[in-house]
Design a protein around this motif. Sequence first.
Motif, short mmCIF file in Angstrom:
data_model
loop_
_atom_site.label_atom_id
_atom_site.label_comp_id
_atom_site.label_asym_id
_atom_site.label_seq_id
_atom_site.Cartn_x
_atom_site.Cartn_y
_atom_site.Cartn_z
N SER A 1 -7.66 17.56 -129.36
CA SER A 1 -8.32 18.58 -130.19
C SER A 1 -9.33 17.94 -131.14
O SER A 1 -10.39 18.50 -131.39
CB SER A 1 -7.30 19.41 -130.97
N TRP B 1 -13.45 18.82 -131.07
CA TRP B 1 -14.33 19.28 -132.15
C TRP B 1 -15.37 18.24 -132.50
O TRP B 1 -16.49 18.59 -132.87
CB TRP B 1 -13.57 19.82 -133.36
N ARG C 1 -13.88 28.13 -139.76
CA ARG C 1 -13.04 27.04 -139.24
C ARG C 1 -13.24 26.84 -137.73
O ARG C 1 -12.32 26.94 -136.93
CB ARG C 1 -11.59 27.26 -139.59
N TRP D 1 -13.60 24.33 -135.94
CA TRP D 1 -12.88 23.24 -135.28
C TRP D 1 -11.66 23.74 -134.51
O TRP D 1 -11.17 23.04 -133.64
CB TRP D 1 -12.47 22.16 -136.28
N ARG D 2 -11.19 24.95 -134.79
CA ARG D 2 -10.04 25.49 -134.05
C ARG D 2 -10.40 25.86 -132.61
O ARG D 2 -9.54 25.79 -131.73
CB ARG D 2 -9.45 26.69 -134.78
N SER E 1 -17.17 31.01 -132.65
CA SER E 1 -17.59 29.69 -133.13
C SER E 1 -19.08 29.43 -132.97
O SER E 1 -19.77 29.08 -133.93
CB SER E 1 -16.79 28.60 -132.42
#
Length: 129
Positions: free
Chosen positions: A4, A8, A58, A60-61, A69
Motif C-alpha cells: 500500500s 501511493w 486522504r 493515499w487510501r 481520488s
Amino acid sequence: MSSSTKSWLAAAAGDLLLILVFAAIGRDAHARGDIISGAFITAWPFLVGALVGWLVPRVWRAPFSVWPSGVAVWLGAVIVGMLLRAATGQTVVLPFIIVALISLGVFLLGFRALYALIRRAAAKRQHRA
C-alpha cells in the motif's frame, strides 16, 4: 515497504511527473527558455494544489482510483494552483484555466484510468489461467 505504501508512492510520483510534464510543455509551447528549472517554477502552484487534493480526501487510501481520488487531485491541482498563481501575480486567464483543466484532467485522470484497465486485463488473464 508495504504494497500500500508502494502504491501511493507510485501514484504520487505519477502525479508529480505529469504536472511537471504539463508545465514543461506549456513553457516550451510559449518559447519560454530554461524549460527544466522553469517547469518547476511554473508547476509549483499546481503541485501544491495536487498535495491539497491528496490530503483533503486522504487519497493515499485508494491512490489509483479515478473517483474520488483522481478527481480530487485533478481539481485540487487546478483550483488551488490557479488561486496560488493569482495570489503570486502569475498569469491566470480563462484560456489558460481551460487548457490546464483539460490537460491536467487528461494526465491525472488518464493515467489512473489506464492503470485500472491494465489491472483489469491482468486479472482477467489470471482468472482464465
